[in-house]
Design a protein around this motif. Structure first.
Motif, short mmCIF file in Angstrom:
data_model
loop_
_atom_site.label_atom_id
_atom_site.label_comp_id
_atom_site.label_asym_id
_atom_site.label_seq_id
_atom_site.Cartn_x
_atom_site.Cartn_y
_atom_site.Cartn_z
N ASP A 29 0.79 -1.23 0.00
CA ASP A 29 0.00 0.00 0.00
C ASP A 29 0.82 1.27 0.00
N ARG A 30 2.12 1.17 0.26
CA ARG A 30 2.92 2.39 0.41
C ARG A 30 4.28 2.24 -0.25
N ALA A 31 4.61 3.20 -1.13
CA ALA A 31 5.89 3.19 -1.82
C ALA A 31 6.82 4.30 -1.35
N TRP A 32 6.42 5.06 -0.32
CA TRP A 32 7.23 6.16 0.19
C TRP A 32 7.45 5.95 1.67
N SER A 33 8.61 6.42 2.16
CA SER A 33 8.91 6.26 3.59
C SER A 33 9.77 7.42 4.07
N LEU A 34 9.94 7.46 5.37
CA LEU A 34 10.92 8.36 5.97
C LEU A 34 12.29 7.74 5.75
N PRO A 35 13.31 8.54 5.52
CA PRO A 35 14.65 7.96 5.37
C PRO A 35 15.14 7.38 6.69
N GLY A 36 15.95 6.35 6.59
CA GLY A 36 16.51 5.73 7.79
C GLY A 36 16.96 4.31 7.52
N GLY A 37 17.34 3.63 8.59
CA GLY A 37 17.80 2.26 8.42
C GLY A 37 18.28 1.67 9.73
N ARG A 38 18.96 0.55 9.61
CA ARG A 38 19.44 -0.18 10.78
C ARG A 38 20.65 0.48 11.42
N VAL A 39 20.71 0.37 12.73
CA VAL A 39 21.89 0.80 13.48
C VAL A 39 22.93 -0.29 13.35
N GLU A 40 24.14 0.09 13.00
CA GLU A 40 25.22 -0.88 12.84
C GLU A 40 25.94 -1.13 14.16
N GLN A 41 26.59 -2.27 14.27
CA GLN A 41 27.33 -2.64 15.47
C GLN A 41 28.33 -1.54 15.84
N GLY A 42 28.30 -1.10 17.10
CA GLY A 42 29.24 -0.11 17.60
C GLY A 42 28.86 1.33 17.27
N GLU A 43 27.70 1.55 16.67
CA GLU A 43 27.29 2.88 16.24
C GLU A 43 26.28 3.47 17.23
N THR A 44 26.40 4.76 17.51
CA THR A 44 25.39 5.42 18.34
C THR A 44 24.14 5.66 17.49
N LEU A 45 23.02 5.91 18.16
CA LEU A 45 21.78 6.21 17.44
C LEU A 45 21.95 7.47 16.60
N GLU A 46 22.57 8.49 17.17
CA GLU A 46 22.79 9.74 16.44
C GLU A 46 23.67 9.52 15.21
N ALA A 47 24.75 8.79 15.37
CA ALA A 47 25.63 8.53 14.23
C ALA A 47 24.89 7.73 13.16
N ALA A 48 24.05 6.80 13.58
CA ALA A 48 23.31 5.96 12.63
C ALA A 48 22.35 6.79 11.78
N ILE A 49 21.57 7.67 12.41
CA ILE A 49 20.60 8.43 11.61
C ILE A 49 21.29 9.46 10.73
N VAL A 50 22.35 10.08 11.21
CA VAL A 50 23.10 11.03 10.38
C VAL A 50 23.71 10.30 9.17
N ARG A 51 24.28 9.11 9.40
CA ARG A 51 24.86 8.32 8.29
C ARG A 51 23.77 7.91 7.30
N GLU A 52 22.66 7.38 7.81
CA GLU A 52 21.58 6.93 6.93
C GLU A 52 21.03 8.06 6.06
N LEU A 53 20.86 9.24 6.65
CA LEU A 53 20.36 10.37 5.87
C LEU A 53 21.33 10.75 4.77
N GLU A 54 22.61 10.77 5.09
CA GLU A 54 23.60 11.11 4.06
C GLU A 54 23.62 10.05 2.96
N GLU A 55 23.61 8.78 3.35
CA GLU A 55 23.64 7.70 2.35
C GLU A 55 22.40 7.71 1.46
N GLU A 56 21.24 7.95 2.04
CA GLU A 56 19.99 7.83 1.28
C GLU A 56 19.58 9.09 0.54
#
Length: 148
Positions: A29-56
């Motif tokens: 039903d949905r083809a659009w989402s908020l950007p984001g993704g999985r937190v990687e081993q050893g990564e803080t939540l803040e680092a994960a969302i900043v990385r995901e936004l840049e990557e995506e």
């Protein structure tokens, strides 16, 4: 048992009445989402969302505040979903390479908040965005409680 719980972060950027979305198949039903993704081993939540936004999206961002913490226990493995409000600090919109992604991103857009439902988001989630995220920083229980 290494897969008891998966942690996923998503980011919300709202600028001038528009919200950032990525075109990526979420469900039938949905083809659009908020950007984001999985937190990687050893990564803080803040680092994960900043990385995901840049990557995506190609955007540099910083965390403004925690919006919501939700559970999705019916996922396999169970999912802890953490949503942050972000501020753009630089970068230019671009599509990711998608070279390692089984669910590639096909577009990155800023849409008017009032059009969220046309992009497959629930009326409940659209209202949260329009109302400036009441109860921000709180645990909301099941992910569906925020309309996602």
């Amino acid at each position: 048992m290494s897969s008891l719980l998966q942690v996923r972060v998503t980011g919300v950027i709202v600028e001038e009445g528009r919200i950032l979305l990525v075109k990526q198949r979420v469900s039938a039903d949905r083809a659009w989402s908020l950007p984001g993704g999985r937190v990687e081993q050893g990564e803080t939540l803040e680092a994960a969302i900043v990385r995901e936004l840049e990557e995506e999206t190609g955007l540099s961002t910083e965390v403004v505040k925690l919006l919501y913490l939700c559970d999705k226990p019916d996922a396999s493995p169970s999912l802890l979903h953490i949503t942050f409000l972000l501020r753009r600090t630089g970068g230019e919109f671009r599509l990711p390479s998608n070279e390692f992604d089984a669910n590639p991103i096909a577009d990155v857009v800023m849409i008017p908040i009032q059009e969220l439902e046309a992009y497959g988001f629930s009326a409940q989630f659209a209202a949260l965005v329009r109302d400036g995220f009441p109860n921000a920083g709180s645990y909301q229980g099941l992910k569906r409680n925020i309309g996602l």
